[in-house]
Design an enzyme around this catalytic site. Sequence first.
Site, short mmCIF file in Angstrom:
data_model
loop_
_atom_site.label_atom_id
_atom_site.label_comp_id
_atom_site.label_asym_id
_atom_site.label_seq_id
_atom_site.Cartn_x
_atom_site.Cartn_y
_atom_site.Cartn_z
N TYR A 87 29.89 -37.51 0.25
CA TYR A 87 30.77 -38.62 0.61
C TYR A 87 30.32 -39.91 -0.07
O TYR A 87 29.13 -40.20 -0.17
CB TYR A 87 30.78 -38.83 2.12
N LYS A 125 11.44 -34.74 30.41
CA LYS A 125 12.76 -35.36 30.38
C LYS A 125 13.46 -35.06 29.05
O LYS A 125 12.82 -34.65 28.08
CB LYS A 125 12.65 -36.87 30.61
#
Length: 363
Positions: free
Chosen positions: A256, A37
Amino acid sequence: MVTDAGQGVLTVDLDAVVANWRDLSARHGAPCAGVLKADGYGLGAAPVGRALHAAGCRTFFVAHLIEGMALRDALGAGPAIIVLNGFAPGADGQAGLWPVLNSLGDVEAHATAGRADGLPRPALLHLDTGMSRLGLDAGEQAALAADRARLAGLDLHFVMTHLACADYPTHPLNARQAQRFAAAAAAIAPGVKRSFANSSGIFLGPDYASDLARPGCALYGINPTPGAANPMRQVVVLEVPVLQVREIPAGDTVGYGAGYTAPRNVRVATVAAGYADGYLRGLSGRSLALFQGRAVPLIGRVSMDLTTFDATDFPELRPGCRLMLVGGPGNTPDDIAARCDTIGYEVLTSLGHRYQRRYIGGV
């Protein structure tokens, strides 16, 4: 052919995946499926599936119908492909996929379709024994045990449940789930094969053995025994080239929010990978890369497309050199996950599609 000098390379060792599957099957003492999956936990369901199939794996699990159809295209008509989240009768068309029946409504829908055309529908029956997520709850189980004729029209290949706490070996819910599963399976579908253990469940001992185990994370090198040494081979290496190296003086900031202030003159190496590529923002200031086997500290914030590292102690590190963001000693997916309070599953399944994927081994 267009090349991207800043593109990272994600290398997947298919031989390691196969070796992990063989080790898990030997430990379990019965066949193991391959859980593919989320695109094989982010590593590529098709190439991983082909390698496992060539090694002898004949049963695969995915989460969604669309994943099952894609895997069927990759593997051909031979192996069983089972859809954990289920699907409506006939939704798979001619793909030959098997649904997991997760409710009494699912049972009724598929059984009714099977009775209507005289073609029993292949399926797995999921009994919830403590996860409280998918699967027939205790009331539905009791109703089905009292009227097993409701299963007419189904070709049940396995009855399954899913362990909630297998990675905590002493958790009392493990034993309760084993007892509940044994009793419910015997009452509802005696004689039908059972599927029980996930990756960590395989290591809980013989009380958790069944006809088919369903390892997922352990195939890809995630530790199924947290707190103990990892018994699995590592599968993944992610290397990203350095775009630029610059020198900044003490007191200058990086990234940042000016989250890092240089305590000395610092050489800053910037690589083209960020949280858009699955290199998690939570690693900001907490992680490292490897260069020639040595740790290069991450400084500043991880941004969308770029991450910065302190290359001061690596005068030989230049643009074009590669930093290993995932892989190597102390830098496995589990190690990285521990730095930002998550799990190795999230590290792998977050890996983005801007990396070039390279497969070694397999067929």
